[in-house]
Write an enzyme that holds these catalytic residues in place. Structure first.
Site, PDB file in Angstrom:
ATOM      1  N   ARG A  70       0.658  -1.256  -0.034  1.00 20.87           N
ATOM      2  CA  ARG A  70       0.021  -0.032  -0.093  1.00 20.87           C
ATOM      3  C   ARG A  70       0.787   1.217  -0.077  1.00 20.87           C
ATOM      4  O   ARG A  70       0.237   2.369   0.458  1.00 20.87           O
ATOM      5  CB  ARG A  70      -0.889   0.181   0.829  1.00 20.87           C
ATOM      6  CG  ARG A  70      -1.860  -1.013   1.160  1.00 20.87           C
ATOM      7  CD  ARG A  70      -3.056  -0.889   1.968  1.00 20.87           C
ATOM      8  NE  ARG A  70      -4.023  -2.000   2.065  1.00 20.87           N
ATOM      9  CZ  ARG A  70      -4.026  -3.125   3.087  1.00 20.87           C
ATOM     10  NH1 ARG A  70      -3.089  -2.961   4.010  1.00 20.87           N
ATOM     11  NH2 ARG A  70      -4.654  -3.938   3.118  1.00 20.87           N
ATOM     12  N   LYS A 103       2.668  10.841 -11.700  1.00 17.14           N
ATOM     13  CA  LYS A 103       1.717  10.078 -12.487  1.00 17.14           C
ATOM     14  C   LYS A 103       2.285   8.971 -12.694  1.00 17.14           C
ATOM     15  O   LYS A 103       3.512   8.637 -13.065  1.00 17.14           O
ATOM     16  CB  LYS A 103       1.362  10.716 -13.544  1.00 17.14           C
ATOM     17  CG  LYS A 103       0.293  11.618 -13.794  1.00 17.14           C
ATOM     18  CD  LYS A 103      -0.142  12.018 -15.164  1.00 17.14           C
ATOM     19  CE  LYS A 103      -1.144  12.583 -15.478  1.00 17.14           C
ATOM     20  NZ  LYS A 103      -1.456  12.914 -16.816  1.00 17.14           N
ATOM     21  N   GLU A 134       8.589  17.133 -25.992  1.00 21.78           N
ATOM     22  CA  GLU A 134       8.065  17.575 -24.825  1.00 21.78           C
ATOM     23  C   GLU A 134       8.627  18.973 -24.262  1.00 21.78           C
ATOM     24  O   GLU A 134       8.003  19.619 -23.882  1.00 21.78           O
ATOM     25  CB  GLU A 134       8.253  16.457 -23.808  1.00 21.78           C
ATOM     26  CG  GLU A 134       7.558  15.238 -23.971  1.00 21.78           C
ATOM     27  CD  GLU A 134       5.870  15.343 -23.572  1.00 21.78           C
ATOM     28  OE1 GLU A 134       5.433  15.965 -23.118  1.00 21.78           O
ATOM     29  OE2 GLU A 134       5.199  14.386 -24.135  1.00 21.78           O
ATOM     30  N   LYS A 150       7.011  22.042 -15.588  1.00 22.52           N
ATOM     31  CA  LYS A 150       6.028  21.042 -15.161  1.00 22.52           C
ATOM     32  C   LYS A 150       5.960  21.214 -13.643  1.00 22.52           C
ATOM     33  O   LYS A 150       4.661  20.975 -13.185  1.00 22.52           O
ATOM     34  CB  LYS A 150       6.617  19.772 -15.582  1.00 22.52           C
ATOM     35  CG  LYS A 150       5.774  18.671 -15.274  1.00 22.52           C
ATOM     36  CD  LYS A 150       5.842  17.395 -15.926  1.00 22.52           C
ATOM     37  CE  LYS A 150       4.541  16.629 -15.644  1.00 22.52           C
ATOM     38  NZ  LYS A 150       4.547  15.126 -16.297  1.00 22.52           N
ATOM     39  N   GLU A 201      -4.763  16.871 -11.376  1.00 21.91           N
ATOM     40  CA  GLU A 201      -5.280  17.160 -12.822  1.00 21.91           C
ATOM     41  C   GLU A 201      -6.640  17.261 -13.014  1.00 21.91           C
ATOM     42  O   GLU A 201      -7.290  16.772 -13.865  1.00 21.91           O
ATOM     43  CB  GLU A 201      -5.036  15.739 -13.680  1.00 21.91           C
ATOM     44  CG  GLU A 201      -4.812  15.852 -14.949  1.00 21.91           C
ATOM     45  CD  GLU A 201      -4.461  14.518 -15.590  1.00 21.91           C
ATOM     46  OE1 GLU A 201      -4.694  13.520 -15.212  1.00 21.91           O
ATOM     47  OE2 GLU A 201      -4.045  14.846 -16.677  1.00 21.91           O
ATOM     48  N   ARG A 227      -3.294  21.590 -14.955  1.00 20.83           N
ATOM     49  CA  ARG A 227      -2.528  20.466 -15.317  1.00 20.83           C
ATOM     50  C   ARG A 227      -2.994  19.668 -16.854  1.00 20.83           C
ATOM     51  O   ARG A 227      -2.145  19.223 -17.470  1.00 20.83           O
ATOM     52  CB  ARG A 227      -2.532  19.346 -14.196  1.00 20.83           C
ATOM     53  CG  ARG A 227      -1.413  18.148 -14.529  1.00 20.83           C
ATOM     54  CD  ARG A 227      -1.261  17.306 -13.279  1.00 20.83           C
ATOM     55  NE  ARG A 227      -0.366  16.389 -13.513  1.00 20.83           N
ATOM     56  CZ  ARG A 227       0.176  15.628 -12.619  1.00 20.83           C
ATOM     57  NH1 ARG A 227       0.070  15.847 -11.194  1.00 20.83           N
ATOM     58  NH2 ARG A 227       0.919  14.527 -12.885  1.00 20.83           N
ATOM     59  N   ASN A 256      -1.313  18.229 -21.393  1.00 10.52           N
ATOM     60  CA  ASN A 256      -1.907  17.140 -22.503  1.00 10.52           C
ATOM     61  C   ASN A 256      -1.967  17.711 -23.947  1.00 10.52           C
ATOM     62  O   ASN A 256      -2.512  17.145 -24.907  1.00 10.52           O
ATOM     63  CB  ASN A 256      -3.261  16.471 -22.262  1.00 10.52           C
ATOM     64  CG  ASN A 256      -3.011  15.696 -21.063  1.00 10.52           C
ATOM     65  OD1 ASN A 256      -2.122  15.003 -20.665  1.00 10.52           O
ATOM     66  ND2 ASN A 256      -3.962  15.731 -20.058  1.00 10.52           N
ATOM     67  N   HIS A 313      -1.947  15.497 -26.998  1.00 10.63           N
ATOM     68  CA  HIS A 313      -1.805  14.176 -26.565  1.00 10.63           C
ATOM     69  C   HIS A 313      -3.085  13.599 -27.132  1.00 10.63           C
ATOM     70  O   HIS A 313      -3.276  12.271 -26.923  1.00 10.63           O
ATOM     71  CB  HIS A 313      -1.928  13.878 -24.841  1.00 10.63           C
ATOM     72  CG  HIS A 313      -0.393  14.277 -24.433  1.00 10.63           C
ATOM     73  ND1 HIS A 313       0.526  15.268 -24.883  1.00 10.63           N
ATOM     74  CD2 HIS A 313       0.435  13.522 -23.752  1.00 10.63           C
ATOM     75  CE1 HIS A 313       1.546  15.162 -23.999  1.00 10.63           C
ATOM     76  NE2 HIS A 313       1.555  14.084 -23.632  1.00 10.63           N
ATOM     77  N   HIS A 370      -2.323  10.263 -28.583  1.00  9.35           N
ATOM     78  CA  HIS A 370      -2.741   8.756 -28.025  1.00  9.35           C
ATOM     79  C   HIS A 370      -3.401   8.096 -29.084  1.00  9.35           C
ATOM     80  O   HIS A 370      -3.127   7.029 -29.412  1.00  9.35           O
ATOM     81  CB  HIS A 370      -3.597   8.862 -26.752  1.00  9.35           C
ATOM     82  CG  HIS A 370      -2.777   9.186 -25.604  1.00  9.35           C
ATOM     83  ND1 HIS A 370      -3.236   9.635 -24.254  1.00  9.35           N
ATOM     84  CD2 HIS A 370      -1.412   9.023 -25.287  1.00  9.35           C
ATOM     85  CE1 HIS A 370      -2.439   9.536 -23.615  1.00  9.35           C
ATOM     86  NE2 HIS A 370      -1.433   9.482 -24.055  1.00  9.35           N
ATOM     87  N   HIS A 399       6.279   8.009 -27.942  1.00  2.47           N
ATOM     88  CA  HIS A 399       5.248   9.049 -27.528  1.00  2.47           C
ATOM     89  C   HIS A 399       5.623  10.350 -27.909  1.00  2.47           C
ATOM     90  O   HIS A 399       4.528  11.010 -28.340  1.00  2.47           O
ATOM     91  CB  HIS A 399       5.477   8.832 -26.032  1.00  2.47           C
ATOM     92  CG  HIS A 399       4.419   9.878 -25.393  1.00  2.47           C
ATOM     93  ND1 HIS A 399       3.114   9.574 -25.168  1.00  2.47           N
ATOM     94  CD2 HIS A 399       4.695  10.859 -24.555  1.00  2.47           C
ATOM     95  CE1 HIS A 399       2.498  10.409 -24.641  1.00  2.47           C
ATOM     96  NE2 HIS A 399       3.592  11.381 -24.021  1.00  2.47           N
TER      97      HIS A 399
END
Lengths: 361, 361
Positions: free
Chosen positions: B120, B142, B184, B226, B236, B240, B244, B247, B251, B264
């Site tokens: 955990r 993330k 990026e 960032k 997010e 934030r 993207n 993206h 994606h 990517h």
């Protein structure tokens, strides 16, 4: 209906306890962020209660996705967890979807971990249908799956938005599982409430007979105790460790026999007797109190000795337990009924003798 | 060595950027809770850098467990994640063990999710060895693995205790991956810093030649942007989302071709061109700015058109993307260089035309 609030600041949530809460979608609606829910249950609970819950939700014009998992601790693993993710993705569940866990501790733990990690976290609601889940695993935000090398090794802390404990669902619970739940109820008395322990001594027969008033009170007190402990110590660094009374020995029993042979509460009962025995040998607990504890567990239909695994095997299994810090064994022991403490003072000789005294001969 | 602080209250952590940081165990030691670390890397990075890192740690008398994963996005799944859990349990790693991720974004994302969910949650440290990971995936907490039905669908938000970006490791990075990282870097200029974008126009050749001063500055600026965005909006819900940029289209490109066909950053570059094209069609971005963006991506060695999947396939893939809320497509678009905005105002006709204009013919 009784209501408790678990006070965790921004993540505070209510626990409602009462009869027929499965048919109260009005309690669920205010907690939703979108008009879509995914209900996760298993093959045993599903046929009994899934349709009753879903019918009410559909009447409120919610889109309901049902996910039925195989039943049992043996399925608390990656493969089963993936069945939840498969369904959520196949049905295009978005971040605002709420996941509802309908079932016992295994369904709750797996659904909670699925909710914690699906798209990095979605809301979830617990509807526990066993006594154990109602008093224990639905409260506190602990979620997990098992790993072949250890129980609950993979998981997250993730708080539900709401818990509904419908006491009517206990009518279909096998007697053995009811007893296993009572082990955790008794635990709260032992840890921090001698008065509640005495109340349990007077009412244990009523609880086993599912007498509604007694049941409601016992669940409320248990949830209150756990909620207070969790609120004070959300990530398990201090007081929360007390909840593990009997668990170091109990996990060893469960693992040693192979998951699913003994119920968790049965392991906790026998494990608590070992912890109590160790407490007595350290001069912390009187003979008479030890006898009262043994008597109450026995009247609740629970084992008061562990299986004969042999002392070395017990010690080996306990060394794998995650409550080991820096190679040292920490125990939760009793300084009296209603007074548990965390200690690393136990001598290994005493531990071994306590196990031996409480192994089935 | 340059140092930035990511300000997240109790979970704040430093990012150090510089040459030779792999051999600076003194930066790591103060962050450990026990004298045991598990270093996770892959079959490509391991032979180059694992021993160099571990030797330094062992000299400090740390117990070091090494875990070498197969390389590539195709392995960013349950099976590979379980290799980490298997090793942690086999080596009796406890809650106080720190996990160190040594590698690119895939190693970082998987190690981070392993650290988030092992018992955990345990501490972890990122040592990113690709430009993309240094400027992007090691910052922000993330973590995730992929699911056959979608990228990064299972994961957690889990902040590292420390990030070490050793720019020397970029000397072994294939040129194509360096370019993907630059996508990026350019993104930060486009989102919120027109001055940095202009600096990149002047220094893009120096960056591709791995000129150390230029590299250090570009990484620091990217991380600063960032870090500022993440600090303002950890989970997010607002600002934030600007990260993207490119993206949603990107994606779709990655998924449409099958993971691992395009890098990517390549998907982000072509996706950003689609977003820029859409911005121009909506009257938000001038012709000349669109041309500057295209020129800079091209000079960075990046694709400026997407693969010819056909408009309907693009739209279908985007509808599966997790940035869909209530069935509506949200985009990050440009109101100029250095000024990105989140919008759901884009008309589907314009989206289709923008895709068509930027598909390879």
């Amino acid at each position: 209906m009784r209501t408790l609030n678990v006070d965790l600041g921004a993540r505070a949530y209510p626990i409602h306890i009462g009869r027929g809460l499965l048919e109260r979608p009005d309690l669920i609606l205010p907690k939703l962020r979108a008009r879509k829910v995914a209900v996760v249950t298993n093959e045993t609970v599903g046929p009994l209660y899934l349709e009753r819950l879903c019918a009410g939700l559909r009447l409120e014009n919610l889109e309901v996705v049902g996910v039925v998992l195989p039943d049992g601790e043996a399925h608390k693993n990656w493969q089963t967890l993936n069945l939840i993710f498969d369904a959520l993705l196949r049905e295009h569940c978005e971040r605002a979807t709420t996941l509802i866990a309908l079932g016992g501790g295994v369904v709750g733990d797996m659904s909670g971990f699925a909710a914690a990690s699906y798209q990095r976290g979605i809301d979830y609601i617990q509807i526990p249908t066993t006594l154990l889940a109602q008093v224990d695993s639905s409260v506190g935000g602990k979620t997990a799956i098992n790993h072949p090398l250890g129980k609950n090794m993979i998981g997250a802390f993730h708080q539900p938005r709401l818990v509904l404990a419908d006491t009517e669902t206990l009518s279909t619970l096998p007697a053995r599982e009811l007893s296993a739940g009572l082990a955790e109820v008794i635990k709260y008395g032992l840890i921090r409430d001698a008065g509640f322990f005495a109340w349990l001594e007077r009412n244990i027969d009523a609880l086993r007979a599912l007498e509604p008033e007694a049941l409601g009170w016992a669940i409320e007190q248990s949830c209150r105790h756990k909620a207070e402990i969790v609120a004070a110590d959300e990530t398990e660094r201090g007081m929360r460790a007390l909840l593990n009374l009997g668990h170091t020995f109990g996990h060893a029993i469960e693992t040693g026999l192979g998951y699913g042979q003994w119920l968790h509460g049965e392991g906790v009962a026998a494990g608590t007797m070992m912890a109590a025995e160790l407490s007595r040998r350290m001069g912390w607990l009187g003979e008479e109190d030890l006898a009262r504890i043994e008597r109450l567990f026995a009247r609740a239909g629970l084992p008061v000795t562990g299986p004969a695994l042999g002392v070395p095997r017990y010690l080996e299994l306990m060394a794998h337990d995650k409550k080991v810090e820096a190679g040292k064994l920490r125990f939760v022991l009793l300084r009296g009924i209603g007074q548990a403490v965390v200690t690393d003072e136990a001598a290994m000789d005493d531990v071994a003798v306590a196990i031996e005294a409480r192994e089935k001969s």
